[in-house]
Motif scaffolding. Structure first.
Motif, PDB file in Angstrom:
ATOM      1  N   GLU A  78       0.834  -1.201   0.000  1.00 37.11           N
ATOM      2  CA  GLU A  78       0.000   0.000   0.000  1.00 37.11           C
ATOM      3  C   GLU A  78       0.871   1.254   0.000  1.00 37.11           C
ATOM      4  O   GLU A  78       0.533   2.240  -0.653  1.00 37.11           O
ATOM      5  N   ALA A  79       1.992   1.212   0.744  1.00 42.58           N
ATOM      6  CA  ALA A  79       2.900   2.361   0.759  1.00 42.58           C
ATOM      7  C   ALA A  79       3.492   2.581  -0.633  1.00 42.58           C
ATOM      8  O   ALA A  79       3.600   3.732  -1.097  1.00 42.58           O
ATOM      9  N   ALA A  80       3.877   1.501  -1.309  1.00 41.80           N
ATOM     10  CA  ALA A  80       4.417   1.615  -2.664  1.00 41.80           C
ATOM     11  C   ALA A  80       3.351   2.159  -3.617  1.00 41.80           C
ATOM     12  O   ALA A  80       3.642   3.020  -4.466  1.00 41.80           O
ATOM     13  N   GLU A  81       2.122   1.664  -3.483  1.00 41.81           N
ATOM     14  CA  GLU A  81       1.038   2.157  -4.333  1.00 41.81           C
ATOM     15  C   GLU A  81       0.774   3.635  -4.072  1.00 41.81           C
ATOM     16  O   GLU A  81       0.549   4.406  -5.011  1.00 41.81           O
ATOM     17  N   LEU A  82       0.803   4.020  -2.792  1.00 45.97           N
ATOM     18  CA  LEU A  82       0.585   5.425  -2.444  1.00 45.97           C
ATOM     19  C   LEU A  82       1.694   6.292  -3.032  1.00 45.97           C
ATOM     20  O   LEU A  82       1.425   7.357  -3.606  1.00 45.97           O
ATOM     21  N   ALA A  83       2.939   5.832  -2.903  1.00 45.31           N
ATOM     22  CA  ALA A  83       4.063   6.593  -3.456  1.00 45.31           C
ATOM     23  C   ALA A  83       3.920   6.712  -4.971  1.00 45.31           C
ATOM     24  O   ALA A  83       4.137   7.794  -5.535  1.00 45.31           O
ATOM     25  N   LEU A  86       1.125   9.163  -5.691  1.00 41.46           N
ATOM     26  CA  LEU A  86       1.544  10.543  -5.442  1.00 41.46           C
ATOM     27  C   LEU A  86       2.499  11.026  -6.531  1.00 41.46           C
ATOM     28  O   LEU A  86       2.406  12.176  -6.985  1.00 41.46           O
ATOM     29  N   GLU A  87       3.396  10.150  -6.959  1.00 38.44           N
ATOM     30  CA  GLU A  87       4.333  10.510  -8.032  1.00 38.44           C
ATOM     31  C   GLU A  87       3.563  10.778  -9.326  1.00 38.44           C
ATOM     32  O   GLU A  87       3.844  11.750 -10.033  1.00 38.44           O
ATOM     33  N   ALA A  88       2.588   9.922  -9.625  1.00 37.07           N
ATOM     34  CA  ALA A  88       1.794  10.112 -10.839  1.00 37.07           C
ATOM     35  C   ALA A  88       1.004  11.420 -10.750  1.00 37.07           C
ATOM     36  O   ALA A  88       0.895  12.161 -11.743  1.00 37.07           O
ATOM     37  N   GLU A  89       0.444  11.705  -9.564  1.00 36.24           N
ATOM     38  CA  GLU A  89      -0.297  12.960  -9.402  1.00 36.24           C
ATOM     39  C   GLU A  89       0.629  14.152  -9.557  1.00 36.24           C
ATOM     40  O   GLU A  89       0.258  15.169 -10.158  1.00 36.24           O
TER      41      GLU A  89
END
Length: 135
Positions: A78-83, A86-89
């Motif tokens: 989940e942390a990797a997905e969040l990162a 956030l990077e994509a955003e």
């Protein structure tokens, strides 16, 4: 051919009494609580119960470890997905800013071109008026 004969009351009573005596004899013939065979069976049952309890505790411990490991893996994922999100955003925001800056630059160029054309037109108009006024 055998002739079926129904039992009378006395025969049924005697059969019931014999069955009761057989049950009583069987009950009385069972070993007592302090018999070595009974004690050995109890000890064996107790040992089996203890081993089962140990296995259950071990299973529960393994299950808790597995659940903890899965929770940790899920948290990392989940942390990797969040990162990544956030990077994509952030990339999308930068691209949007770049597009907006391009659009603003294009609009500014169009307005500047329009102002330049208007200035040339006004200059031509003023020159024509000046020529017409001189003659």
């Amino acid at each position: 051919m055998a002739i079926y004969r129904e039992k009378d009351v006395f025969e049924r009573r005697n059969a019931a009494n014999e069955a009761k005596k057989a049950l009583l004899a069987r009950y009385n013939s069972r070993p007592s609580e302090d018999d070595p065979a009974v004690v050995a069976r109890k000890a064996e049952r107790q040992r089996i119960l203890e081993e089962r309890e140990k296995r259950n505790i071990e299973k529960e411990k393994l299950k808790q470890e597995r659940l903890a490991r899965e929770a940790e893996e899920r948290a990392v994922r989940e942390a990797a997905e969040l990162a990544a999100r956030l990077e994509a955003e952030a990339r999308a925001a930068e691209e949007a800013k770049a597009r907006e800056a391009e659009e603003n630059d294009r609009i500014a160029r169009l307005l500047a071109d329009e102002a330049e054309r208007k200035a040339k037109r006004d200059a031509r108009y003023a020159a024509r008026k000046a020529r017409a006024g001189r003659h």
